[in-house]
Design a protein around this motif. Structure first.
Motif: not given
Ligand SMILES: C[C@@]1(CC(=O)O)C2=NC(=C\c3[nH]c(c(CCC(=O)O)c3CC(=O)O)Cc3[nH]c(c(CC(=O)O)c3CCC(=O)O)/C=C3\N/C(=C\2)[C@@H](CCC(=O)O)[C@]3(C)CC(=O)O)/[C@H]1CCC(=O)O
Ligand SMILES: NC(=O)c1ccc[n+]([C@@H]2O[C@H](COP(=O)([O-])OP(=O)(O)OC[C@H]3O[C@@H](n4cnc5c(N)ncnc54)[C@H](O)[C@@H]3O)[C@@H](O)[C@H]2O)c1
Length: 218
Positions: A30, A108, A110, A116, A118, A131-132
């Motif tokens: 971030k 932890s 969203g 959130i 993207p 964003a999904t």
């Molecule tokens: C896109 C990206 C942007 C960024 O962070 O800048 C982003 N997460 C990224 C990567 C990523 N995050 C996680 C994995 C592991 C795989 C998996 O779990 O799927 C990977 C993949 C990786 O690392 O490759 C784990 C994870 N993420 C969240 C939770 C908690 C939850 O589910 O609520 C947990 C579980 C934690 C646990 O289990 O403990 C939550 C959020 N992550 C979001 C965004 C928001 C939703 C966006 C959407 O829905 O599209 C949201 C809701 C809030 C937020 O953070 O804004 C960035 C990629 C940047 C890029 O490379 O472009």
């Protein structure tokens, strides 16, 4: 209306104070996005687990307050990211931010936050954000990667050219109707095709001015 329906916005964070609570891998990601956008980044965290964040703090690129979060830390912030590994604390920060009317992102959970992040791809002025809505950030990453293949570097030059031309049209032409006609013509020019074929010759101010003068009639 749906809980999973978010309103996409593009925020201007240049010079604005953005608070990151936590100093791990998520905060590192971030912080990078905020610094790219010229934000003034403040991190509150007893430890900076991320080496990259430690470097940024040493260089003075971010301000680091080395202690646990305290209520009131988010006063004056434009945005806040609750990115600690303490889920309950992240939610408490979200409640406090909501009370103060500050937008908050909860790493932890969203859904506990008001925005959130993207997955983002940039080509100069072009930003594609995927964003999904919490369904699966890893899926957003894969879609971003596909877009990166589809939208090449040529878009950077293309949008810079559009920006210059559109700025000149806005500055030189008073009539809204004529502006619209010029813009329609501008978008129909195959500038992108010319760039791709290597046949684009950049337009100087004089050439842009002439094109505007010569394309005003119906
Ligand atoms: C896109 C990206 C942007 C960024 O962070 O800048 C982003 N997460 C990224 C990567 C990523 N995050 C996680 C994995 C592991 C795989 C998996 O779990 O799927 C990977 C993949 C990786 O690392 O490759 C784990 C994870 N993420 C969240 C939770 C908690 C939850 O589910 O609520 C947990 C579980 C934690 C646990 O289990 O403990 C939550 C959020 N992550 C979001 C965004 C928001 C939703 C966006 C959407 O829905 O599209 C949201 C809701 C809030 C937020 O953070 O804004 C960035 C990629 C940047 C890029 O490379 O472009
Ligand atoms: N949103 C996402 O993309 C994403 C991805 C992976 C994990 N997560 C979630 O985000 C959380 C953080 O992930 P991470 O990999 O950055 O964790 P991490 O363990 O690398 O970092 C946590 C940071 O929080 C700090 N911290 C702990 N207590 C604090 C307090 N009271 N006040 C201030 N700072 C405090 C720690 O010192 C550390 O720097 C995880 O718990 C996980 O649930 C989110």
């Amino acid at each position: 209306m749906s809980d999973s329906m978010y309103v996409p916005v593009m925020l201007k964070c240049n010079g604005r104070l953005c608070l990151l609570v936590g100093g791990g891998a998520v905060a590192e990601r971030k912080a990078a996005a905020l610094l790219d956008a010229g934000a003034s980044v403040h991190i509150v965290s007893p430890q900076l687990k991320s080496g990259q964040l430690r470097r940024l703090a040493d260089e003075g690129a971010v301000r680091w307050t080395s202690r646990a979060y305290e209520p009131g830390d988010l006063q004056g912030a434009f945005l806040v990211y609750a990115a600690t590994d303490d889920d309950a604390l992240n939610k408490t920060i979200a409640l406090e931010a909501d009370r103060l009317g500050i937008w908050v992102n909860v790493a932890s959970d969203g859904e506990a936050g008001s925005f959130i992040s993207p997955a983002v791809m940039r080509r100069g002025r072009l930003t594609l954000a995927v964003a999904t809505s919490g369904a699966g950030p890893a899926a957003a990453v894969r879609i971003r990667q596909q877009l990166e293949e589809q939208f090449g570097r040529d878009y950077e030059e293309y949008l810079d050219i559009l920006y210059s031309m559109r700025s000149a049209i806005k500055a030189q032409v008073e009539s809204a109707e004529t502006r619209k006609r010029l813009l329609d013509r501008l978008y129909r020019l195959d500038i992108l095709g010319d760039i791709r074929r290597g046949g684009y010759e950049s337009w100087n101010t004089e050439k842009i001015k002439l094109w505007i003068e010569n394309n005003q009639e119906e």
